[in-house]
Design a protein around this motif. Structure first.
Motif, PDB file in Angstrom:
ATOM      1  N   HIS A  52      10.440 -39.520   3.662  1.00  0.00           N
ATOM      2  CA  HIS A  52       9.339 -40.170   5.146  1.00  0.00           C
ATOM      3  C   HIS A  52       8.044 -39.180   5.217  1.00  0.00           C
ATOM      4  N   HIS A  54       6.195 -39.593   9.131  1.00  0.00           N
ATOM      5  CA  HIS A  54       5.534 -40.076  10.372  1.00  0.00           C
ATOM      6  C   HIS A  54       4.470 -40.101  11.631  1.00  0.00           C
ATOM      7  N   GLN A  58       6.554 -34.376  14.455  1.00  0.00           N
ATOM      8  CA  GLN A  58       7.240 -34.430  14.489  1.00  0.00           C
ATOM      9  C   GLN A  58       8.253 -32.976  14.475  1.00  0.00           C
ATOM     10  N   HIS A  93       8.443 -36.011   3.738  1.00  0.00           N
ATOM     11  CA  HIS A  93       9.056 -34.546   4.081  1.00  0.00           C
ATOM     12  C   HIS A  93      10.556 -35.816   3.864  1.00  0.00           C
ATOM     13  N   HIS A  95      14.744 -34.294   5.513  1.00  0.00           N
ATOM     14  CA  HIS A  95      15.800 -33.424   6.508  1.00  0.00           C
ATOM     15  C   HIS A  95      17.135 -33.986   5.959  1.00  0.00           C
TER      16      HIS A  95
HETATM   17 MN    MN Z   1      10.660 -36.529   9.401  1.00  0.00          MN
END
Ligand code: MN
Length: 128
Positions: A52, A54, A58, A93, A95
């Motif tokens: 995804h 942003h 973030q 990226h 996570h």
């Molecule tokens: Mn993220």
């Protein structure tokens, strides 16, 4: 001031369209002008976000376990409790937790909406 008691803030399951595995999101507190949202996100072992990006910055702060984070085309980094990462706008990226244990991070999203992309495949997750 506005108090937010953690025990009273709802915990929502991550939408399976955007997460692999068991993920719980708790929106802790937010501000307007500039819009900043702080979420507590818990990942079960092996759980992770989709790829995804942003629209704003973030920041992630690890508060439990080991956090894996990778930008498109880069290596998978492992962060420990107390470590943090800043992800600039538009950087693709993901996570999540490692296979070995659960992980919790705080996510601070500043003027940042999320654009969801494809799931992180098991091969990508394994760094292959
Ligand atoms: Mn993220």
């Amino acid at each position: 001031m506005e108090l937010h008691y953690g025990q009273q803030v709802p915990r929502n399951p991550g939408d399976p369209r955007w997460f692999t595995g068991d993920v719980t999101l708790q929106p802790l507190v937010s501000s307007s002008g500039p819009t900043a949202k702080v979420l507590r996100v818990q990942f079960a072992p092996g759980a992770r976000t989709n790829w995804h990006r942003h629209t704003g910055t973030q920041m992630l702060i690890v508060v439990e376990g080991h956090c894996l984070v990778q930008r498109r085309g880069g290596p998978i980094f492992e962060l420990q409790v107390g470590d943090a990462v800043s992800i600039p706008p538009s950087e693709e990226h993901w996570h999540g937790a490692s296979l070995g244990g659960s992980m919790t991070h705080l996510a601070i999203n500043v003027e940042a909406e999320t654009e969801w992309l494809a799931p992180v495949t098991d091969e990508e997750y394994a760094g292959r």
